[in-house]
Scaffold this motif. Structure first.
Motif, PDB file in Angstrom:
ATOM      1  N   LEU A  61      37.566  38.099  20.017  1.00 37.06           N
ATOM      2  CA  LEU A  61      36.384  37.757  20.817  1.00 37.06           C
ATOM      3  C   LEU A  61      36.733  36.672  21.834  1.00 37.06           C
ATOM      4  CD1 LEU A  61      33.327  38.442  20.769  1.00 37.06           C
ATOM      5  CD2 LEU A  61      33.006  36.505  19.268  1.00 37.06           C
ATOM      6  N   GLN A  62      37.454  35.678  21.327  1.00 37.64           N
ATOM      7  CA  GLN A  62      37.850  34.565  22.188  1.00 37.64           C
ATOM      8  C   GLN A  62      38.808  35.039  23.281  1.00 37.64           C
ATOM      9  OE1 GLN A  62      39.534  31.337  19.956  1.00 37.64           O
ATOM     10  NE2 GLN A  62      39.847  30.086  21.778  1.00 37.64           N
ATOM     11  N   GLU A  63      39.738  35.896  22.902  1.00 36.59           N
ATOM     12  CA  GLU A  63      40.728  36.414  23.854  1.00 36.59           C
ATOM     13  C   GLU A  63      40.030  37.217  24.956  1.00 36.59           C
ATOM     14  OE1 GLU A  63      43.821  38.681  21.921  1.00 36.59           O
ATOM     15  OE2 GLU A  63      44.631  39.308  23.843  1.00 36.59           O
ATOM     16  N   ASN A 110      36.863  37.074  25.921  1.00 31.71           N
ATOM     17  CA  ASN A 110      36.061  36.174  26.763  1.00 31.71           C
ATOM     18  C   ASN A 110      36.934  35.406  27.738  1.00 31.71           C
ATOM     19  OD1 ASN A 110      33.499  36.724  26.083  1.00 31.71           O
ATOM     20  ND2 ASN A 110      33.087  34.849  24.967  1.00 31.71           N
ATOM     21  N   ASN A 111      38.105  35.001  27.238  1.00 27.56           N
ATOM     22  CA  ASN A 111      39.034  34.272  28.087  1.00 27.56           C
ATOM     23  C   ASN A 111      39.556  35.124  29.228  1.00 27.56           C
ATOM     24  OD1 ASN A 111      40.803  31.771  28.211  1.00 27.56           O
ATOM     25  ND2 ASN A 111      39.890  31.673  26.187  1.00 27.56           N
ATOM     26  N   LEU A 112      39.892  36.384  28.891  1.00 28.54           N
ATOM     27  CA  LEU A 112      40.365  37.310  29.917  1.00 28.54           C
ATOM     28  C   LEU A 112      39.303  37.506  30.994  1.00 28.54           C
ATOM     29  CD1 LEU A 112      42.210  40.161  27.998  1.00 28.54           C
ATOM     30  CD2 LEU A 112      43.155  38.715  29.752  1.00 28.54           C
ATOM     31  N   GLU A 151      39.175  34.556  33.201  1.00 27.20           N
ATOM     32  CA  GLU A 151      40.336  34.504  34.095  1.00 27.20           C
ATOM     33  C   GLU A 151      40.194  35.501  35.247  1.00 27.20           C
ATOM     34  OE1 GLU A 151      43.059  32.376  34.101  1.00 27.20           O
ATOM     35  OE2 GLU A 151      41.898  31.319  32.601  1.00 27.20           O
ATOM     36  N   LYS A 175      37.651  34.156  37.623  1.00 29.91           N
ATOM     37  CA  LYS A 175      38.200  33.045  38.389  1.00 29.91           C
ATOM     38  C   LYS A 175      39.140  33.572  39.481  1.00 29.91           C
ATOM     39  CE  LYS A 175      40.826  29.840  36.383  1.00 29.91           C
ATOM     40  NZ  LYS A 175      41.196  28.989  35.253  1.00 29.91           N
ATOM     41  N   TYR A 176      39.942  34.570  39.126  1.00 30.88           N
ATOM     42  CA  TYR A 176      40.937  35.083  40.072  1.00 30.88           C
ATOM     43  C   TYR A 176      40.292  35.858  41.219  1.00 30.88           C
ATOM     44  CZ  TYR A 176      45.218  37.274  41.772  1.00 30.88           C
ATOM     45  OH  TYR A 176      46.258  37.683  42.562  1.00 30.88           O
ATOM     46  N   SER A 221      38.468  30.716  47.556  1.00 31.51           N
ATOM     47  CA  SER A 221      39.740  30.838  48.274  1.00 31.51           C
ATOM     48  C   SER A 221      40.307  32.243  48.160  1.00 31.51           C
ATOM     49  CB  SER A 221      40.745  29.831  47.739  1.00 31.51           C
ATOM     50  OG  SER A 221      40.992  30.092  46.372  1.00 31.51           O
ATOM     51  N   ASN A 222      39.887  32.985  47.121  1.00 31.25           N
ATOM     52  CA  ASN A 222      40.406  34.336  46.944  1.00 31.25           C
ATOM     53  C   ASN A 222      39.343  35.377  47.248  1.00 31.25           C
ATOM     54  OD1 ASN A 222      42.796  33.256  46.087  1.00 31.25           O
ATOM     55  ND2 ASN A 222      42.153  33.184  43.959  1.00 31.25           N
ATOM     56  N   ASP A 256      38.835  37.371  49.587  1.00 31.74           N
ATOM     57  CA  ASP A 256      39.243  38.683  50.091  1.00 31.74           C
ATOM     58  C   ASP A 256      39.737  39.602  48.999  1.00 31.74           C
ATOM     59  OD1 ASP A 256      42.562  37.868  51.269  1.00 31.74           O
ATOM     60  OD2 ASP A 256      41.285  36.820  49.851  1.00 31.74           O
ATOM     61  N   LYS A 257      40.097  39.030  47.826  1.00 30.59           N
ATOM     62  CA  LYS A 257      40.632  39.880  46.750  1.00 30.59           C
ATOM     63  C   LYS A 257      39.560  40.798  46.172  1.00 30.59           C
ATOM     64  CE  LYS A 257      43.940  36.574  45.199  1.00 30.59           C
ATOM     65  NZ  LYS A 257      43.938  35.463  44.310  1.00 30.59           N
ATOM     66  N   GLN A 287      48.649  33.118  51.082  1.00 31.10           N
ATOM     67  CA  GLN A 287      47.713  33.619  50.076  1.00 31.10           C
ATOM     68  C   GLN A 287      48.471  34.233  48.898  1.00 31.10           C
ATOM     69  OE1 GLN A 287      44.143  33.455  50.205  1.00 31.10           O
ATOM     70  NE2 GLN A 287      44.585  33.921  48.065  1.00 31.10           N
ATOM     71  N   LEU A 347      47.112  30.415  24.319  1.00 29.01           N
ATOM     72  CA  LEU A 347      45.989  30.806  23.477  1.00 29.01           C
ATOM     73  C   LEU A 347      46.450  31.719  22.333  1.00 29.01           C
ATOM     74  CD1 LEU A 347      42.819  30.595  23.474  1.00 29.01           C
ATOM     75  CD2 LEU A 347      42.827  32.855  24.471  1.00 29.01           C
ATOM     76  N   ALA A 364      33.538  31.091  19.959  1.00 27.45           N
ATOM     77  CA  ALA A 364      34.385  32.114  20.593  1.00 27.45           C
ATOM     78  C   ALA A 364      33.569  33.037  21.488  1.00 27.45           C
ATOM     79  CB  ALA A 364      35.102  32.928  19.528  1.00 27.45           C
TER      80      ALA A 364
END
Lengths: 125, 151
Positions: free
Chosen positions: A100-102, A104-106, A109, A112-113, A118-119, A121-122, B48, B66, B117
């Motif tokens: 679950l934690q993994e 959620n983290n993905l 990420e 964020k990416y 700043s990103n 255009d991605k 970029q 992690l 979690a």
């Protein structure tokens, strides 16, 4: 003769310039980049776990445990697992929690990416 | 007369040639501007890309850390059951009430770990915990980010 010269001169000019004085109008093609719409899902709502009570029954305290259950108005029945299975259950729960934690983290990420300023255009990809 | 015609034609031709040269010059200037813009854009793309690679590396590092924490947590859990040839079944026979209390405490902590979690907010006490007695032993890395375990 004079008029002929004039006509000749004009004809020569037109001939030399190939009728390019006015010219064709150019077609302008614009390409406007339209960013892909953001998905904007809210993050999943955190779980709220309910409390459970573990009863430990041995051959010695079994009667006492069932009696207490009856006194509390609870059906005198228990769903049991052995000490070894309890360890397995604890391990399984730990693995579920980690997954679950993994996940959620993905998700964080990825967000964020692909969705930071700043990103920007991605998100079109 | 012929000289006049030739003169007029010559002047007109020269005028047109100058106009053509001016048009060519404008085109070349536009091309130059486009090339310069393209170079700037290429530089921006390269920058970029550099930023992206850094972000990807950072993210990978974070996820690897992690996953390592997960492995350690599972090992710690196994240790708690088997440390010094510990047999939880035997212990439960000998000290039933104490083990019942420990099992229920552990269950409560494990449930809190699942809540965290799934994205629940930390409480102030969880954030402030720095001592072993204050932490959630089921998932210290997740529940108590300020706790540094003694190595």
């Amino acid at each position: 003769m004079y008029h002929f010269s004039k006509i000749f001169a004009i004809a020569m000019i037109v001939f030399l310039t190939g009728c390019s004085i006015g010219g064709e109008k150019k077609i302008k093609i614009f390409s406007i980049e339209k960013p892909r719409e953001k998905l904007n899902y809210d993050m999943p709502t955190p779980l709220q776990m309910e409390e459970i009570y573990w009863h430990i029954i041995t051959s010695e305290n079994a009667e006492e445990v069932f009696k207490k259950l009856e006194e509390a108005g609870i059906d005198p029945v228990l769903f049991g697992i052995t000490d070894k299975d309890y360890q397995v259950l604890a391990r399984n729960f730990a693995q579920i929690r980690q997954k679950l934690q993994e996940t959620n983290n993905l998700l964080e990420e990825y967000q964020k990416y692909y969705e930071t300023e700043s990103n920007g255009d991605k998100s079109n990809q | 007369m012929i000289f006049t015609v030739l003169l007029i034609t010559g002047i007109a031709g020269a005028g047109m040639y100058v106009m053509k040269l001016r048009a060519d010059n404008a085109t070349l200037k536009a091309n130059q501007f486009k090339l310069e813009t393209a170079i700037t854009e290429q530089n921006k793309v390269l920058e970029q890309q550099k930023e992206d690679f850094t972000a990807i590396l950072e993210s990978n590092k974070k996820l690897n850390t992690l996953i390592n924490t997960f492995k350690k947590d599972l090992q710690d859990l196994d240790k708690r059951f088997t440390k010094k040839n510990r047999d939880i079944g035997k212990l439960a026979l000998e000290r039933t009430k104490a083990i019942e209390r420990i099992v229920n405490g552990g269950g409560k902590n494990a449930a809190r770990c699942i809540e965290l979690a799934s994205g629940a907010e930390h409480t102030e006490a969880e954030l402030k915990a720095t001592l072993k007695s204050e932490i959630n032993p089921e998932c210290p890395a997740l529940a108590n980010p300020n706790y540094v375990p003694f190595q």
